[in-house]
Design a protein around this motif. Structure first.
Motif, PDB file in Angstrom:
ATOM      1  N   GLN A  98       0.950  -1.120   0.017  1.00  0.00           N
ATOM      2  CA  GLN A  98       0.008   0.003  -0.209  1.00  0.00           C
ATOM      3  C   GLN A  98       0.850   1.339  -0.053  1.00  0.00           C
ATOM      4  OE1 GLN A  98      -3.498   0.121   0.250  1.00  0.00           O
ATOM      5  NE2 GLN A  98      -3.563  -1.907  -0.212  1.00  0.00           N
ATOM      6  N   TYR A 102       0.437   3.851  -2.830  1.00  0.00           N
ATOM      7  CA  TYR A 102      -0.152   5.421  -2.542  1.00  0.00           C
ATOM      8  C   TYR A 102       0.694   6.269  -1.925  1.00  0.00           C
ATOM      9  CZ  TYR A 102      -4.538   2.562  -3.663  1.00  0.00           C
ATOM     10  OH  TYR A 102      -5.130   1.745  -4.369  1.00  0.00           O
ATOM     11  N   TYR A 105      -0.824   8.670   1.159  1.00  0.00           N
ATOM     12  CA  TYR A 105      -2.222   9.043   1.114  1.00  0.00           C
ATOM     13  C   TYR A 105      -3.261   8.572   2.030  1.00  0.00           C
ATOM     14  CZ  TYR A 105      -5.362  11.419  -2.417  1.00  0.00           C
ATOM     15  OH  TYR A 105      -6.215  11.912  -2.961  1.00  0.00           O
ATOM     16  N   GLN A 107      -5.719   6.731   4.158  1.00  0.00           N
ATOM     17  CA  GLN A 107      -6.302   5.452   3.875  1.00  0.00           C
ATOM     18  C   GLN A 107      -7.727   5.510   3.514  1.00  0.00           C
ATOM     19  OE1 GLN A 107      -4.617   2.519   5.069  1.00  0.00           O
ATOM     20  NE2 GLN A 107      -5.908   1.008   4.457  1.00  0.00           N
ATOM     21  N   ARG A 110      -8.275   6.569  -0.452  1.00  0.00           N
ATOM     22  CA  ARG A 110      -7.587   6.136  -1.448  1.00  0.00           C
ATOM     23  C   ARG A 110      -8.672   5.675  -2.638  1.00  0.00           C
ATOM     24  NH1 ARG A 110      -3.119   2.536   1.841  1.00  0.00           N
ATOM     25  NH2 ARG A 110      -2.063   4.582   2.581  1.00  0.00           N
ATOM     26  N   TRP A 111      -9.732   5.572  -2.238  1.00  0.00           N
ATOM     27  CA  TRP A 111     -10.679   5.388  -3.439  1.00  0.00           C
ATOM     28  C   TRP A 111     -10.870   6.515  -4.419  1.00  0.00           C
ATOM     29  CZ3 TRP A 111     -14.415   9.019  -4.712  1.00  0.00           C
ATOM     30  CH2 TRP A 111     -14.811   9.914  -3.897  1.00  0.00           C
ATOM     31  N   ALA A 113      -7.885   7.981  -5.418  1.00  0.00           N
ATOM     32  CA  ALA A 113      -6.769   7.581  -6.268  1.00  0.00           C
ATOM     33  C   ALA A 113      -7.097   6.605  -7.198  1.00  0.00           C
ATOM     34  CB  ALA A 113      -5.390   7.017  -5.251  1.00  0.00           C
ATOM     35  N   GLN A 114      -7.784   5.564  -6.580  1.00  0.00           N
ATOM     36  CA  GLN A 114      -7.968   4.404  -7.450  1.00  0.00           C
ATOM     37  C   GLN A 114      -9.174   4.825  -8.579  1.00  0.00           C
ATOM     38  OE1 GLN A 114      -9.761   2.395  -4.332  1.00  0.00           O
ATOM     39  NE2 GLN A 114      -7.902   1.262  -3.783  1.00  0.00           N
TER      40      GLN A 114
END
Lengths: 375, 264
Positions: A98, A102, A105, A107, A110-111, A113-114
């Motif tokens: 992770q 990332y 970034y 937690q 993080r969506w 970034a995804q």
């Protein structure tokens, strides 16, 4: 007539098409021609085979066969192997994955970034492959993408803001690389055209810019961007570090692209310009329809070369305290539980860069093949 | 538009211009390349529908002269008036003239990244803003006229020299020019391909096009030209009808040139 050595004499005009002799085509033919054609070649082939046999099986053994993929710390990892340090401990990379992807970034976010990554794939595909249906409609999406992705990653306007210092690892490499590549190409082309122009002031400005950016190492520019730029800006402007890095990297690459494209422009015969002029095309139409398509096609190897170099150069931000994949790797290595696994970390980072750069180079070959029109 | 009259030969109906109007009018024109005086005191008048062959030794300025007419080269002194518009530094005039004057080059200069059809339709679509379907149809007609409609979707790299030059002629014709300039159109071709290109040029001549042709093909000059002009060292030495030019050359240099080219 002298005696012919061919088994059969044919009347002129009736000779049939015969298959070639055995041993000159196919795999055997290739091997004979390329690997065993002369004593020197045979010697080199044998030496190469020996080198490959000495290196590859032990490497595969170390990296894959005997490697350990799950463990809590280094001691446990080495405990699972036949001999300590005898194989790769990928458990380390797995546990820090992770972090590698990332950076720091948060937690919970993080969506975002995804999501940006998925959107990036959709933005890149129409640019790279022109056989996609409905490609024309994606144009506005591609143009809007940088702003969408910027908003998603940095936040504000409804999303929790994230400090750009927290962007790291593979994400950081992709942000800098993709931004640098996409913006340096149009700017580089404009600089190349400006340098060829008849207007002396424009030409002088372009030459000065290109020579300035090429004359100073990127690392020096990064230092300037991180420390000194504040002195050049009006007091009170707090220019985000990542933004400064993006600008510097883009302009740096643009100068190199400009010279590559200039080489491509010089590769065209003057006849092309004359034919375009004689047909009544003005400067911009001639550039867009005739000159640039041909010049860019010739320049593809040089351009992709520059992009690959640019992507790898993104690791230089390590020097100014940003956490690119290498920086993350070094930070991870500082952990006492896992110290000593430098090989695994660096191999992993090297694999990431290799996969990205190799893909770019394959794409460039695909592009050259696609654009080949037989001249 | 070309139509066939009863004898079967094609004649241009409603010629684009009055034959008494000057298509090209060059007066006291001089040109220098740096210090080198390449064109000296050129005076030339070409009427609409007239066909002129310009010949002379290499370096005599023949190509430079016709390249001045569509501003691929600039003249420093004198005036060139094409179709009523004077050639100056004014870009608008230059573009106007270029859309009325077609040019065929020695080395074809086709666009290698486009098919033959796309080469022909590029300028009509982007300069005259003709819709693509209409431009395609017109281009196919011209490709038929130069006798290679089946090559429309091939790239120039896949065509022979003679075919490329014919595509180049069709490309210029697609802009419906009033004047066609030919700069040694057959000099880069193998002998067996020269004939096919010359046939196209003869057919074009018979349809009434104003043509200025720099060439060494004296047979073409004899059959088709109204006037043959001889140039040497940047000057027009002599001009006459083909018959008079080849049989009664007046100037010594003309006689020397003719003796060199007609006796091998």
């Amino acid at each position: 007539m002298t005696e012919s050595s061919t088994p059969q004499d044919y009347v002129p005009g009736t000779h049939p098409d015969l298959p070639p002799p055995v041993g000159t085509t196919g795999a055997i033919g290739w091997a004979r021609k390329n690997l065993f054609s002369s004593p020197l070649n045979i010697a080199l082939t044998l030496i190469s085979v020996y080198i490959l046999i000495s290196i590859i099986p032990p490497l595969v053994d170390w990296a894959l066969v005997k490697s350990v993929w799950t463990a809590e710390n280094r001691v446990e990892c080495w405990g699972k192997m036949e001999e300590p340090e005898g194989a790769a401990c990928w458990a380390f990379v797995k546990s820090r994955l992770q972090l590698f992807i990332y950076g720091f970034y948060p937690q919970a976010e993080r969506w975002r970034a995804q999501l940006s990554f998925v959107l990036l794939i959709f933005a890149i595909l129409p640019v790279l492959y022109d056989k996609l249906p409905g490609r024309k409609h994606w144009f506005w999406y591609v143009v809007a993408f940088p702003f969408i992705a910027g908003w998603l990653l940095v936040g504000g306007f409804g999303l929790t803001p994230v400090d750009t210092d927290q962007i790291g690892g593979i994400m950081l490499a992709l942000v800098i690389g993709v931004t640098g590549i996409s913006f340096s190409l149009p700017i580089g082309i404009a600089l190349a055209l400006g340098r060829q122009s008849n207007m002396p002031v424009l030409r002088l400005l372009c030459v000065l810019f290109i020579e300035f950016m090429r004359g100073i190492p990127l690392i020096a520019f990064l230092f300037v961007a991180s420390t000194m730029l504040n002195y050049f800006m009006p007091p009170g402007t707090a220019f985000d570090l990542l933004m400064r890095v993006l600008i510097v990297v883009t302009l740096f690459a643009a100068a190199y692209i400009a010279e590559v494209v200039r080489g491509g422009l010089q590769g065209l015969s003057t006849g092309q310009h004359e034919a375009a002029d004689a047909l009544g095309l003005n400067y911009w139409k001639a550039q867009r329809l005739i000159i640039l398509p041909q010049a860019l096609k010739i320049s593809i190897p040089g351009i992709v070369n520059t992009f690959i170099g640019l992507f790898k150069d993104t690791t230089l931000v390590l020097i100014i305290g940003m956490f690119d994949p290498l920086g993350v790797g070094r930070a991870a290595l500082a952990d006492a539980e896992w110290a000593g696994l430098a090989r695994e970390v660096y191999l992993f980072v090297a694999m990431f860069f290799f996969i990205c750069c190799f893909s770019m180079s394959r794409y460039s070959l695909y592009l050259e093949r696609k654009l080949h029109t037989g001249h | 538009m070309a139509t066939k009259n009863q004898t079967g030969s094609r004649r241009k109906v409603a010629s684009a211009m009055d034959s008494s109007e000057m298509a090209i009018s060059i007066t006291d024109m001089h040109k220098w390349f740096g210090e080198f005086h390449v064109l000296k005191n050129i005076n030339l008048k070409v009427r609409g529908g007239e066909r002129i062959v310009i010949c002379g030794p290499s370096g005599s300025g023949k190509s430079t002269l016709i390249r001045c007419i569509n501003r691929l080269e600039e003249h420093q002194q004198g005036s060139i008036v094409v179709d009523g518009t004077e050639l100056t530094h004014d870009l608008k005039n230059i573009e106007k003239i270029r859309s009325e004057v077609g040019m065929v080059f020695q080395h074809f200069n086709l666009f290698p990244h486009l098919t033959a059809l796309e080469n022909c339709t590029l300028a009509p679509i982007w300069v005259r803003r003709i819709p693509k379907a209409e431009a395609d149809e017109a281009a196919m007609k011209y490709l038929e006229r130069v006798r290679i409609p089946e090559q429309a979707h091939k790239y120039p790299g896949q065509l022979s020299g003679g075919q490329q030059q014919r595509v180049a002629i069709a490309r210029s014709l697609c802009m419906n020019p009033r004047i066609m300039l030919f700069d040694e159109p057959t000099s880069a071709l193998d002998p067996e391909m020269i004939k096919e290109v010359l046939e196209v040029m003869v057919e074009l001549a018979e349809s009434g096009m104003t043509m200025l042709c720099v060439t060494h093909e004296m047979g073409f000059a004899t059959n088709v030209a109204h006037r043959v002009i001889f140039m040497d060292f940047g000057e027009i030495i002599e001009q006459n009808t083909p018959h008079e030019f080849f049989n009664n050359p007046q100037h010594d240099r003309t006689k020397l040139f003719l003796s060199q080219i007609l006796h091998h």
